[in-house]
Scaffold this motif. Structure first.
Motif, PDB file in Angstrom:
ATOM      1  N   HIS A   1       0.859  -1.279  -0.077  1.00  0.00           N
ATOM      2  CA  HIS A   1       0.080  -0.113  -0.185  1.00  0.00           C
ATOM      3  C   HIS A   1       0.781   1.260   0.168  1.00  0.00           C
ATOM      4  O   HIS A   1       1.816   1.308   0.899  1.00  0.00           O
ATOM      5  CB  HIS A   1      -0.984   0.009   1.279  1.00  0.00           C
TER       6      HIS A   1
ATOM      7  N   THR B   1      -6.458   0.787   5.949  1.00  0.00           N
ATOM      8  CA  THR B   1      -5.431   1.881   5.283  1.00  0.00           C
ATOM      9  C   THR B   1      -6.041   2.917   4.357  1.00  0.00           C
ATOM     10  O   THR B   1      -5.526   3.990   4.440  1.00  0.00           O
ATOM     11  CB  THR B   1      -4.243   1.074   4.851  1.00  0.00           C
ATOM     12  N   ASP B   2      -6.843   2.523   3.700  1.00  0.00           N
ATOM     13  CA  ASP B   2      -7.548   3.336   2.742  1.00  0.00           C
ATOM     14  C   ASP B   2      -8.277   4.466   3.399  1.00  0.00           C
ATOM     15  O   ASP B   2      -7.972   5.683   2.943  1.00  0.00           O
ATOM     16  CB  ASP B   2      -8.405   2.575   1.565  1.00  0.00           C
TER      17      ASP B   2
END
Length: 166
Positions: A88, A132-133
């Motif tokens: 990511h 996380t997004d």
């Protein structure tokens, strides 16, 4: 040949979840001052070594950081830097001996002061299990609308093809 770097003595912008917290997706957040990993890591690793023990490896997203060295020597220890396109872009992972790992949300250096502070504080909350997004969306700016995070179970359902009732 590893690049030898001494930690700077600036103000490190790092917030970690308290020990014993629900793990969630990240263990805390780091707000570097640039996208130059070789410059930014020594200070971070010096601080994390106190919590983590010996640091052996750092993984990061290749497309996010400036190209750099594959090894750093920090406080007399060699640390491997491994970039992956699949990681990511909003995280770095720090690994120590015996599989001890910390995943940190990376707040972009260009984030506004209020947005950067908000991202640091949110990601490091004891009970934070945001994806996380969702956490990475916090860096859009002080006045940017941030979507309400979905509970982890609901997010998994949505991502696996389920549908929430509207």
């Amino acid at each position: 040949m590893p690049m030898v770097v001494a930690p700077s003595r600036g103000s490190l912008r790092l917030r970690m979840k308290p020990d014993g917290s629900a793990s969630g997706y990240v263990d805390g957040a780091w707000w570097p001052r640039s996208w130059d990993l070789a410059t930014e890591l020594p200070e971070l690793l010096a601080v994390l070594a106190a919590r983590q023990g010996s640091i052996e490896r750092v993984t990061y997203n290749l497309t996010r950081w400036e190209p750099g060295t594959r090894r750093l020597t920090v406080d007399g220890r060699v640390v491997r830097l491994e970039g992956f396109r699949s990681q990511h872009p909003g995280t770095v992972t720090v690994a120590g001996r015996g599989r001890r790992r910390l995943t940190l949300l990376v707040v972009p250096p260009e984030a506004t002061p209020s947005a950067g502070h908000h991202a640091l504080m949110t990601a490091s909350r004891r009970d934070n299990v945001d994806s996380t997004d969702v956490l990475h969306a916090l860096d859009l700016g002080a006045d940017a609308a941030v979507p309400e995070p979905m509970p982890a179970a609901t997010e998994s359902w949505e991502n696996d093809g389920g549908s929430r009732l509207r």
